[in-house]
Design a protein around this motif. Structure first.
Motif, short mmCIF file in Angstrom:
data_model
loop_
_atom_site.label_atom_id
_atom_site.label_comp_id
_atom_site.label_asym_id
_atom_site.label_seq_id
_atom_site.Cartn_x
_atom_site.Cartn_y
_atom_site.Cartn_z
N PRO A 160 -7.67 6.87 6.43
CA PRO A 160 -7.06 6.92 5.10
C PRO A 160 -7.99 6.31 4.04
O PRO A 160 -8.72 5.35 4.32
CB PRO A 160 -5.79 6.08 5.26
CG PRO A 160 -5.52 6.03 6.71
CD PRO A 160 -6.83 6.18 7.41
N LYS A 161 -7.92 6.88 2.82
CA LYS A 161 -8.84 6.47 1.76
C LYS A 161 -8.74 4.98 1.45
O LYS A 161 -9.75 4.29 1.29
CB LYS A 161 -8.55 7.26 0.48
CG LYS A 161 -9.11 8.66 0.57
CD LYS A 161 -8.82 9.47 -0.69
CE LYS A 161 -8.86 10.95 -0.36
NZ LYS A 161 -7.78 11.38 0.59
N VAL A 162 -7.51 4.47 1.38
CA VAL A 162 -7.34 3.06 1.03
C VAL A 162 -7.98 2.15 2.09
O VAL A 162 -8.49 1.07 1.79
CB VAL A 162 -5.83 2.75 0.86
CG1 VAL A 162 -5.58 1.26 0.69
CG2 VAL A 162 -5.27 3.52 -0.33
N ALA A 163 -8.00 2.62 3.33
CA ALA A 163 -8.62 1.84 4.40
C ALA A 163 -10.12 1.73 4.16
O ALA A 163 -10.73 0.66 4.33
CB ALA A 163 -8.34 2.51 5.74
N TYR A 218 -2.27 8.83 15.00
CA TYR A 218 -1.46 8.85 13.76
C TYR A 218 -2.28 8.30 12.59
O TYR A 218 -2.24 8.84 11.48
CB TYR A 218 -0.18 8.03 13.96
CG TYR A 218 0.64 7.90 12.69
CD1 TYR A 218 1.31 9.00 12.16
CD2 TYR A 218 0.72 6.68 12.00
CE1 TYR A 218 2.05 8.89 10.99
CE2 TYR A 218 1.46 6.56 10.83
CZ TYR A 218 2.11 7.67 10.34
OH TYR A 218 2.83 7.56 9.16
N PHE A 219 -3.04 7.24 12.83
CA PHE A 219 -3.79 6.60 11.75
C PHE A 219 -5.14 7.29 11.49
O PHE A 219 -5.89 6.87 10.62
CB PHE A 219 -3.98 5.11 12.04
CG PHE A 219 -2.67 4.35 12.04
CD1 PHE A 219 -2.09 3.95 10.84
CD2 PHE A 219 -2.00 4.08 13.22
CE1 PHE A 219 -0.87 3.28 10.83
CE2 PHE A 219 -0.78 3.41 13.22
CZ PHE A 219 -0.21 3.01 12.02
N SER A 220 -5.45 8.30 12.30
CA SER A 220 -6.62 9.16 12.07
C SER A 220 -7.95 8.39 12.06
O SER A 220 -8.80 8.60 11.21
CB SER A 220 -6.40 9.89 10.71
OG SER A 220 -7.34 10.92 10.55
N ALA A 253 -5.05 0.61 6.66
CA ALA A 253 -4.51 1.94 7.02
C ALA A 253 -2.99 1.87 7.23
O ALA A 253 -2.28 2.85 7.02
CB ALA A 253 -5.18 2.46 8.28
N MET A 254 -2.51 0.70 7.62
CA MET A 254 -1.08 0.59 7.91
C MET A 254 -0.23 0.67 6.64
O MET A 254 0.98 0.82 6.71
CB MET A 254 -0.81 -0.71 8.69
CG MET A 254 -1.51 -0.68 10.04
SD MET A 254 -1.05 -2.03 11.11
CE MET A 254 0.48 -1.41 11.77
#
Ligand SMILES: Cc1ncc(COP(=O)(O)O)c(C=O)c1O
Length: 381
Positions: A44-47, A229-231, A272-273
């Protein structure tokens, strides 16, 4: 130089398929990848933003062996959010992927020669890791009427020291509901077998929420990961939940085997969470792909399939089409330009007549892949 007998594990056949697909691409062909078991999306981008900030401010040295305390707390919180389970963060251990968790759990729980039950078909590395550790993988042959999941009666007389289940499972995507999981927990307890639940595909469910073994018992090891799920496959970060009195046992092994899971990946995983929207968007793509597969595969002639409850795979019985899934997968790659996985990876006994199709990639790829499969099967007659 001599090798140990323990080291004589089988290769992943899907890797051969991937290599053949790579060679075809190098030769200029366009291949649709239905063999891969990983999301086409990145973290995820924010991660990534969180990680780029800490790259500038933090030396990212070793973390403590059990993982960043904030990440352990956040994972414990997830059990409240997903399952309404109140989990003590001290029981959460951050691992180098779920693969690292298998090494830790098998080492913590079993002695050389111990017998550990695994469902067949199942994720191939269970068998290979167990063998490499001097343990004895015991294939539990599952039945189509049980949606290829083990049931308590299958375990009778197996004399197991451990039982490993997966829900949703790879390659079938089928899940164990409360009653089925509970019966397996009880059957393992009666045999004195430690219960391990691989929950790596949780979050990727289409009809009902997956059940965690922790809803049924605290006397188990639960394994999960940021890969699906968290890719975040390549980041190599996962986790394990163990009973309180097992934490110190696992901690000592983790300190010595890995020191810690990659620090940078733990930072990214924590962020990511909080990326639910992006992750749910990924899930919506899989749901759409699943729908296309459930229509498109039978239309192409792969009629013996069961709707998967979760993950991103369809496992097809192709016994009406071949008795050599490896040769059939090569034929499909060569003539249709679609890479698929022969079932032999998942089930050495019955996998010669099965194939696994992954729908983890983009919907456009799935549409194109299904069209190619339809044309190929029409010419095959
Ligand atoms: C059922 C299952 N468990 C575990 C793994 C290993 O995942 P990782 O080590 O990336 O967490 C996989 C990978 O595909 C899998 O399918």
């Amino acid at each position: 130089m001599r090798n140990s007998t323990r080291s004589q594990v089988d290769p992943f056949i899907v890797m051969d398929v991937m290599e053949a697909a790579r060679q075809a691409e190098e030769a200029g062909r366009h291949i649709i990848h239905m063999e891969v078991g990983q999301p086409g999306t990145g973290a995820p981008k924010v991660a990534m933003e969180a990680l780029s900030k800490s790259l500038l401010s933090d030396a990212l040295g070793y973390t403590v062996a059990l993982g960043l305390p904030a990440l352990r707390r956040r994972i414990a919180q997830l059990y409240g959010e997903w399952y309404n389970v109140d989990l003590n963060p001290d029981r959460v251990i951050v691992t180098p992927g779920s693969s690292g968790a298998f090494l830790l759990s098998f080492t913590a729980l079993f002695d050389s020669g111990d017998r550990v039950g695994i469902g067949a078909p199942g994720y191939p590395s269970y068998r290979q890791i167990l063998s490499a550790l001097g343990l004895v993988p015991v294939d539990v042959q599952t039945a189509p009427e049980n949606r290829l999941q083990p049931v308590a009666a299958d375990l009778e007389g197996l004399d197991l020291a451990g039982l490993l289940v997966a829900s949703p499972a790879n390659p079938t995507g089928t899940m164990l509901d409360h009653a089925a999981m509970g019966a397996l927990v009880e059957a393992a307890r009666v045999q004195g077998a430690s219960f391990i639940s691989d929950e790596i595909y949780h979050g990727l469910e289409y009809e009902a929420k997956a059940v965690t073994a922790l809803e049924l018992t605290d006397d188990c090891y639960v394994i999960n990961s940021f890969s699906k799920y968290f890719s975040m496959t390549g980041w190599r970060v996962g986790w394990m939940v163990v009973p309180e009195d097992q934490v110190r046992v696992v901690e000592r092994i983790a300190q010595n085997m890995f020191i810690c899971a990659p620090h940078a990946s733990q930072v990214a995983a924590l962020a990511a969470m909080e990326c639910k929207d992006e992750l749910q968007d990924n899930l919506a793509v899989y749901a759409q792909n699943r729908k296309l597969m459930l229509e498109g595969l039978p239309a192409a002639g792969f009629t013996k399939i069961a709707p998967p409850d979760g993950a991103f795979y369809v496992y097809a019985d192709v016994s009406d089409l071949t008795d050599d899934s490896r040769a059939f997968a090569s034929e499909i790659l060569e003539h249709a330009g679609v890479a698929v996985t022969p079932g032999l990876d998942f089930d050495p006994e019955r996998g010669a007549t099965t194939l696994r199709f992954s729908y983890a990639r983009s919907t456009a790829d799935i549409e194109e892949g299904l069209e190619r499969l339809r044309n190929f099967m029409a010419t095959r007659g």
